[in-house]
Enzyme design. Sequence first.
Site, short mmCIF file in Angstrom:
data_model
loop_
_atom_site.label_atom_id
_atom_site.label_comp_id
_atom_site.label_asym_id
_atom_site.label_seq_id
_atom_site.Cartn_x
_atom_site.Cartn_y
_atom_site.Cartn_z
CG ASP A 275 -6.36 -4.41 5.48
OD1 ASP A 275 -5.97 -4.54 6.65
OD2 ASP A 275 -6.71 -3.31 5.00
CE LYS B 39 -11.41 -0.06 10.94
NZ LYS B 39 -10.77 0.71 9.88
CG ASN C 154 -0.21 -0.12 2.50
OD1 ASN C 154 0.59 0.74 2.83
ND2 ASN C 154 -0.43 -1.22 3.23
CG ASP D 130 -6.28 -7.23 13.48
OD1 ASP D 130 -5.64 -6.56 14.32
OD2 ASP D 130 -7.18 -6.76 12.78
O1 C5P Z 1 -6.87 -1.59 8.91
P1 C5P Z 1 -7.65 -1.12 10.11
O2 C5P Z 1 -8.39 0.14 9.86
O3 C5P Z 1 -8.50 -2.21 10.72
O4 C5P Z 1 -6.55 -0.75 11.19
C1 C5P Z 1 -6.83 -0.41 12.53
C2 C5P Z 1 -5.62 -0.69 13.37
O5 C5P Z 1 -5.33 -2.09 13.31
C3 C5P Z 1 -4.36 0.01 12.89
O6 C5P Z 1 -3.64 0.46 14.02
C4 C5P Z 1 -3.60 -1.06 12.13
O7 C5P Z 1 -2.20 -0.85 12.19
C5 C5P Z 1 -3.99 -2.31 12.89
N1 C5P Z 1 -3.97 -3.53 12.04
C6 C5P Z 1 -3.24 -4.62 12.47
N2 C5P Z 1 -3.19 -5.76 11.70
C7 C5P Z 1 -3.88 -5.84 10.53
C8 C5P Z 1 -4.62 -4.73 10.09
C9 C5P Z 1 -4.63 -3.58 10.87
O8 C5P Z 1 -2.62 -4.57 13.53
N3 C5P Z 1 -3.81 -6.93 9.82
#
Ligand code: C5P
Length: 400
Positions: free
Chosen positions: A283, A340, A214, A309
């Site tokens: 993602d 979130k 990204n 995640d």
């Molecule tokens: O992508 P998203 O909006 O869900 O991200 C919210 C938080 O989760 C961010 O701090 C991002 O760094 C974290 N995140 C993560 N692992 C992922 C996707 C997002 O720790 N696979």
Amino acid sequence: MKNKRKVLKKVLKNKSVLLGVSGSVASYKAVDLIRRLREEGLSVTVVMTEAAGNFITRLSLEVASQNRVCTDLFSNPMAHITLPANADIFIVAPATANIIGKFANGIADDILSTCFLSFKGKVAIAPAMSWRIYENPFFQDNLKALLSRGVVQIGPDKGSLACGEEGMGKMADIATIVERIKSMLTKKDLQDEKVLVTAGPTREFIDPVRFISNRSSGKMGYSLAQAAFRRGAEVTLISGHSTLDRPDGVKFISVETSNDMLDAVNKEIESSTVFIMSAAVSDFMPLEMSEEKIEKSGELFLRLKQTPDIVSEVSKKRKRPFIIGFAAETGKHTERARRKLKEKNMDMIVFNDVTEPGSGFDADTNKVIIIDEEKETELPLLPKDSVADAILARMIEIRA
Ligand code: C5P
């Protein structure tokens, strides 16, 4: 960037630097140093030695600092008292072997060495000289004497020197000097904290040469790591691919994929008191990676699965640190960020709308809303450095 100046002025407001310039080929760099310090909101007053006048004019330094430059002890007989008395920090850049020798031995026969003796605050020196002089034991004794009295040494670096030789003696670069001065002027309110920061994008490999990623540059995370270090924390930065310079004083771990990042986080998290997940994790990752480069032939269908995640893995832990996450959205969907915050069991989430001007990927600025259980703090468009300080300040407030 009017806004940047205004906000940084707030951070270092009313702080003034007394800058000593001694005679070295590097003296001309003082103009750039003054410009950068003033951009940070600091006021700068210069005293220069007679030898420095061989390399740079007083007028250049006056124009750059917008202040009168003092070059001798007697034209303004009180300057050696009033200038140090009105400064918050005294920095000598470049600092020659001669001026370091005078400082170390209490000699006060010019304006710069006399200001040093009468100054009561923190002093930093940025040495610049030939490697032959730098290695000289008489010089090294003088340098050690200053350091033992609490003077801070910035640089020098190894590199090609003005004499045409290679070696240790090149004045530290301006960005390093500015960062160290900012650090010396910053209150150490994170002294007992161990802060783990993730930054940048992850790369999810399709085959050995192709990947999904990204647009994240890592700027926000790097600013957070630097700001936490400046405030006295022990900082580890786990970074996906980024072209940024590694922050000064920070332990740096380079990763590529989300699984690498998860492994690195798991290794570091036990000892961390604060976890800042500012990385933009891809993602999705390919269901499987081809061991060989996939040949081009017609259409290719990729099957993707979700990446681990990372923040949720950390927040599930029994002994978990204070957790700060980010929510980059297209549109003002603060309710998504709030969701979130709850779902991933974080303590704070920093919302930003990446479609807002100045807020997107790779920008030096950001416009964020800091969301926690108690309130939403909406900040104006700010440089990422200032956003980082505001995030850390809110974290300190919540944990107080
Ligand atoms: O992508 P998203 O909006 O869900 O991200 C919210 C938080 O989760 C961010 O701090 C991002 O760094 C974290 N995140 C993560 N692992 C992922 C996707 C997002 O720790 N696979």
